[in-house]
Motif scaffolding. Structure first.
Motif, PDB file in Angstrom:
ATOM      1  N   THR A 113       0.731  -1.100  -0.547  1.00  0.00           N
ATOM      2  CA  THR A 113      -0.029   0.012  -0.439  1.00  0.00           C
ATOM      3  C   THR A 113       0.934   0.910  -0.142  1.00  0.00           C
ATOM      4  O   THR A 113       1.745   1.209   0.735  1.00  0.00           O
ATOM      5  CB  THR A 113      -0.875  -0.144   0.882  1.00  0.00           C
ATOM      6  N   HIS A 115      -0.955  -0.732  -4.096  1.00  0.00           N
ATOM      7  CA  HIS A 115      -1.953  -0.552  -3.615  1.00  0.00           C
ATOM      8  C   HIS A 115      -2.277   0.911  -3.491  1.00  0.00           C
ATOM      9  O   HIS A 115      -1.418   1.077  -2.993  1.00  0.00           O
ATOM     10  CB  HIS A 115      -2.467  -1.298  -3.032  1.00  0.00           C
ATOM     11  N   SER A 133      -8.222   3.317  -2.296  1.00  0.00           N
ATOM     12  CA  SER A 133      -7.996   2.253  -1.836  1.00  0.00           C
ATOM     13  C   SER A 133      -8.441   1.092  -2.976  1.00  0.00           C
ATOM     14  O   SER A 133      -9.242   0.544  -2.757  1.00  0.00           O
ATOM     15  CB  SER A 133      -9.209   1.779  -1.231  1.00  0.00           C
ATOM     16  N   GLY A 138      -6.437  -2.315   1.893  1.00  0.00           N
ATOM     17  CA  GLY A 138      -4.969  -2.496   2.399  1.00  0.00           C
ATOM     18  C   GLY A 138      -4.282  -2.653   3.360  1.00  0.00           C
ATOM     19  O   GLY A 138      -5.225  -2.709   4.683  1.00  0.00           O
TER      20      GLY A 138
END
Length: 130
Positions: free
Chosen positions: A5, A40, A60, A107
């Motif tokens: 992420t 991500h 997201s 994430g």
């Protein structure tokens, strides 16, 4: 396959603006060097970042797939061009492929393991493109 992420606009810059380094305060675990990962875009933006362009407003969601090729420490950030930060670990990325459509998902911190359904949704975009 693992996922990482990254806050926007950095995730979008990796996917769409040729950003090929991810700056981190921690060293990449050796077992992930050479690994293919999902990029991500996190739920919240980096409020200190100034990057302009399209594709930076997706949150997201998985936005790209990339390979982590190496990790090194940089005192002054100059080794990785304009994207490298001072006094940070630089995780260099290659073979970045932006997804045609972001895949929504929550994430996590660090390097995380996505579920089979998320991996299938990402892989379906590549099989549908050919």
């Amino acid at each position: 396959m693992r996922a990482l992420t990254i806050r926007q606009p950095w995730a979008g810059a990796i996917a769409h603006q040729n950003k090929r380094v991810e700056n981190r305060s921690w060293k990449l675990p050796a077992k992930h060097e050479g690994a293919r990962i999902l990029i991500h875009a996190g739920a919240a933006p980096d409020k200190n970042a100034i990057v302009y362009g399209p594709h930076l407003d997706v949150y997201s969601a998985v936005v790209a797939v990339a390979t982590i090729t190496e990790c090194h420490w940089s005192e002054d950030g100059t080794c990785c061009g304009p994207w490298g930060f001072d006094r940070a670990y630089h995780w260099t990325l290659a073979d970045v492929v932006a997804l045609p459509e972001p895949v929504s998902t929550k994430g996590r911190l660090g390097i995380w393991t996505p579920g089979d359904d998320l991996i299938a949704a990402v892989e379906a975009q590549f099989s549908n493109a050919t």
